[in-house]
Design a protein around this motif. Structure first.
Motif, PDB file in Angstrom:
ATOM      1  N   LYS A  38      -9.846  13.798  19.832  1.00  0.00           N
ATOM      2  CA  LYS A  38     -10.333  13.072  20.911  1.00  0.00           C
ATOM      3  C   LYS A  38     -11.759  12.710  20.769  1.00  0.00           C
ATOM      4  N   ASP A  39     -12.475  13.030  19.492  1.00  0.00           N
ATOM      5  CA  ASP A  39     -13.835  12.672  19.359  1.00  0.00           C
ATOM      6  C   ASP A  39     -13.853  10.999  19.004  1.00  0.00           C
ATOM      7  N   MET A  40     -13.728  10.306  19.874  1.00  0.00           N
ATOM      8  CA  MET A  40     -13.519   8.606  19.190  1.00  0.00           C
ATOM      9  C   MET A  40     -14.896   8.353  18.725  1.00  0.00           C
ATOM     10  N   SER A  41     -15.867   8.793  19.314  1.00  0.00           N
ATOM     11  CA  SER A  41     -17.246   8.089  18.892  1.00  0.00           C
ATOM     12  C   SER A  41     -17.360   8.509  17.359  1.00  0.00           C
ATOM     13  N   SER A  42     -17.117   9.725  17.079  1.00  0.00           N
ATOM     14  CA  SER A  42     -17.329   9.994  15.631  1.00  0.00           C
ATOM     15  C   SER A  42     -16.206   9.319  14.715  1.00  0.00           C
ATOM     16  N   PHE A  43     -15.112   9.107  15.246  1.00  0.00           N
ATOM     17  CA  PHE A  43     -14.350   8.449  14.327  1.00  0.00           C
ATOM     18  C   PHE A  43     -14.794   7.155  14.019  1.00  0.00           C
ATOM     19  N   VAL A  44     -15.187   6.338  15.094  1.00  0.00           N
ATOM     20  CA  VAL A  44     -15.553   4.965  15.124  1.00  0.00           C
ATOM     21  C   VAL A  44     -16.764   4.843  13.915  1.00  0.00           C
ATOM     22  N   MET A  45     -17.791   5.987  14.085  1.00  0.00           N
ATOM     23  CA  MET A  45     -18.565   6.070  12.928  1.00  0.00           C
ATOM     24  C   MET A  45     -18.146   6.203  11.801  1.00  0.00           C
ATOM     25  N   LEU A  46     -17.092   6.780  11.375  1.00  0.00           N
ATOM     26  CA  LEU A  46     -16.608   7.347  10.304  1.00  0.00           C
ATOM     27  C   LEU A  46     -16.085   6.147   9.728  1.00  0.00           C
ATOM     28  N   VAL A  47     -15.181   5.375  10.402  1.00  0.00           N
ATOM     29  CA  VAL A  47     -14.529   3.906   9.701  1.00  0.00           C
ATOM     30  C   VAL A  47     -15.366   3.273   8.722  1.00  0.00           C
ATOM     31  N   PRO A  48     -16.438   2.740   9.221  1.00  0.00           N
ATOM     32  CA  PRO A  48     -17.256   2.114   8.273  1.00  0.00           C
ATOM     33  C   PRO A  48     -17.544   2.905   6.869  1.00  0.00           C
ATOM     34  N   ALA A  49     -17.662   3.867   7.236  1.00  0.00           N
ATOM     35  CA  ALA A  49     -18.226   4.696   5.973  1.00  0.00           C
ATOM     36  C   ALA A  49     -17.068   5.036   4.980  1.00  0.00           C
ATOM     37  N   LEU A  50     -15.820   5.294   5.597  1.00  0.00           N
ATOM     38  CA  LEU A  50     -14.772   5.138   4.788  1.00  0.00           C
ATOM     39  C   LEU A  50     -14.490   4.161   4.061  1.00  0.00           C
ATOM     40  N   HIS A  51     -14.529   3.113   4.788  1.00  0.00           N
ATOM     41  CA  HIS A  51     -14.481   1.645   4.070  1.00  0.00           C
ATOM     42  C   HIS A  51     -15.296   1.623   2.666  1.00  0.00           C
ATOM     43  N   GLU A  52     -16.472   2.129   2.968  1.00  0.00           N
ATOM     44  CA  GLU A  52     -17.586   1.865   2.109  1.00  0.00           C
ATOM     45  C   GLU A  52     -17.057   2.857   0.780  1.00  0.00           C
ATOM     46  N   ILE A  53     -16.639   3.923   1.150  1.00  0.00           N
ATOM     47  CA  ILE A  53     -16.112   4.958   0.095  1.00  0.00           C
ATOM     48  C   ILE A  53     -14.882   4.462  -0.654  1.00  0.00           C
ATOM     49  N   ALA A  54     -14.033   3.754   0.103  1.00  0.00           N
ATOM     50  CA  ALA A  54     -12.838   2.989  -0.524  1.00  0.00           C
ATOM     51  C   ALA A  54     -13.351   2.076  -1.369  1.00  0.00           C
ATOM     52  N   ILE A  55     -14.090   1.348  -1.246  1.00  0.00           N
ATOM     53  CA  ILE A  55     -14.505   0.214  -2.153  1.00  0.00           C
ATOM     54  C   ILE A  55     -15.607   0.420  -3.247  1.00  0.00           C
ATOM     55  N   ALA A  56     -15.767   2.035  -3.231  1.00  0.00           N
ATOM     56  CA  ALA A  56     -17.090   2.193  -4.261  1.00  0.00           C
ATOM     57  C   ALA A  56     -16.653   1.834  -5.434  1.00  0.00           C
ATOM     58  N   PRO A  57     -17.903   1.494  -6.528  1.00  0.00           N
ATOM     59  CA  PRO A  57     -17.779   1.101  -7.590  1.00  0.00           C
ATOM     60  C   PRO A  57     -16.919   1.841  -8.532  1.00  0.00           C
ATOM     61  N   ASN A  58     -17.187   3.168  -8.558  1.00  0.00           N
ATOM     62  CA  ASN A  58     -16.645   3.988  -9.429  1.00  0.00           C
ATOM     63  C   ASN A  58     -16.219   5.349  -8.351  1.00  0.00           C
ATOM     64  N   VAL A  59     -15.292   6.070  -8.993  1.00  0.00           N
ATOM     65  CA  VAL A  59     -14.475   7.422  -8.226  1.00  0.00           C
ATOM     66  C   VAL A  59     -15.626   8.398  -8.095  1.00  0.00           C
ATOM     67  N   VAL A  60     -16.697   8.885  -9.013  1.00  0.00           N
ATOM     68  CA  VAL A  60     -17.333   9.804  -8.969  1.00  0.00           C
ATOM     69  C   VAL A  60     -18.471   9.237  -7.679  1.00  0.00           C
ATOM     70  N   GLU A  61     -18.883   8.341  -7.836  1.00  0.00           N
ATOM     71  CA  GLU A  61     -19.943   7.750  -6.470  1.00  0.00           C
ATOM     72  C   GLU A  61     -19.061   7.897  -5.397  1.00  0.00           C
ATOM     73  N   GLY A  62     -18.009   7.394  -5.178  1.00  0.00           N
ATOM     74  CA  GLY A  62     -16.924   7.586  -4.144  1.00  0.00           C
ATOM     75  C   GLY A  62     -16.749   9.005  -3.605  1.00  0.00           C
ATOM     76  N   ALA A  63     -16.396   9.759  -4.496  1.00  0.00           N
ATOM     77  CA  ALA A  63     -15.986  11.314  -4.229  1.00  0.00           C
ATOM     78  C   ALA A  63     -17.396  11.912  -3.696  1.00  0.00           C
ATOM     79  N   LEU A  64     -18.550  11.780  -4.479  1.00  0.00           N
ATOM     80  CA  LEU A  64     -19.822  12.247  -3.821  1.00  0.00           C
ATOM     81  C   LEU A  64     -20.115  11.743  -2.424  1.00  0.00           C
ATOM     82  N   ALA A  65     -19.958  10.690  -2.170  1.00  0.00           N
ATOM     83  CA  ALA A  65     -20.247   9.941  -0.662  1.00  0.00           C
ATOM     84  C   ALA A  65     -19.242  10.537   0.170  1.00  0.00           C
TER      85      ALA A  65
END
Length: 221
Positions: free
Chosen positions: A129-156
């Motif tokens: 039910k914590d919608m505000s946190s989920f809204v904040m996480l979505v842009p971050a998860l998008h950035e992780i999904a398009i990270a230039p390499n797996v290590v950088e994405g995993a660390l993030a």
């Protein structure tokens, strides 16, 4: 490194979940606390984890933006999240004394009447039910999904989730290291959190709305 720097503010923002923090403070303040506190952390982690996996898998289906060009999807995601957070802040800054008291009474009732399994389910539902946190996480998860390499994405991803889960992890660490000496300071944190729960989230939502608006516009140009 750019991915990590981008997601840190969003992880910090997602950490401001007053209901989960209050629940965990009350649980860790009791004598027989370890099992139920672990259940709170596990329930929250499961909810955030399921959400994260689904969002990243969804973004992985979209074309990866050109490194040298605009990120159309990322820009739209950030601007949309900015609008949602701005609208949420307007609601949160409006006084809701009865709702605020009802939230606190409900959390106290959960702690008094729930065993480990039930408290796990309660933490899971509160997280969903914590919608505000989920809204904040979505842009971050998008950035992780398009990270230039797996290590950088995993660390993030690890850093993002450690920050987002800190409201249910920090009270455990404080109780482990300081035992009952932590009761009075944590009780004051609980009281402040419950008395200002909407305003706290409203301030964070406002700040991140600006952050996402600026970075979203930069992604489009």
């Amino acid at each position: 490194m750019q991915t990590l720097l981008y997601v840190i503010p969003l992880g910090i923002g997602a950490a401001f979940t007053p209901s989960l923090l209050a629940l965990q403070i009350l649980v860790t303040g009791q004598d027989l606390w370890a099992r139920r506190a672990t259940a709170v952390a596990a329930g929250t982690a499961l909810a955030f984890g399921i959400f994260g996996v689904l969002i990243i898998l969804g973004f992985k289906q979209l074309p990866t933006p050109d490194v040298s060009g605009p990120d159309l999807v990322g820009g739209i995601v950030r601007l949309a999240a900015s609008v949602v957070l701005a609208l949420s802040a307007i609601y949160l800054f409006t006084p809701h004394p009865m709702v605020q008291k009802a939230v606190e009474a409900r959390i106290q009732r959960y702690v008094q009447n729930s065993g480990a399994v039930m408290i796990f389910m309660i933490a899971f539902l509160l997280s969903i039910k914590d919608m505000s946190s989920f809204v904040m996480l979505v842009p971050a998860l998008h950035e992780i999904a398009i990270a230039p390499n797996v290590v950088e994405g995993a660390l993030a991803l690890v850093v993002l989730y450690v920050l987002a889960l800190s409201p249910v992890l920090l009270p455990i660490g404080i109780r482990v290291f300081f035992d009952k000496k932590s009761h009075d300071p944590m009780a004051r944190v609980y009281r402040f959190t419950m008395d200002h729960q909407f305003q706290i989230v409203g301030v964070v939502a406002s700040l991140l709305a600006v952050y996402l608006a600026v970075t979203g516009w930069q992604s489009l140009v």
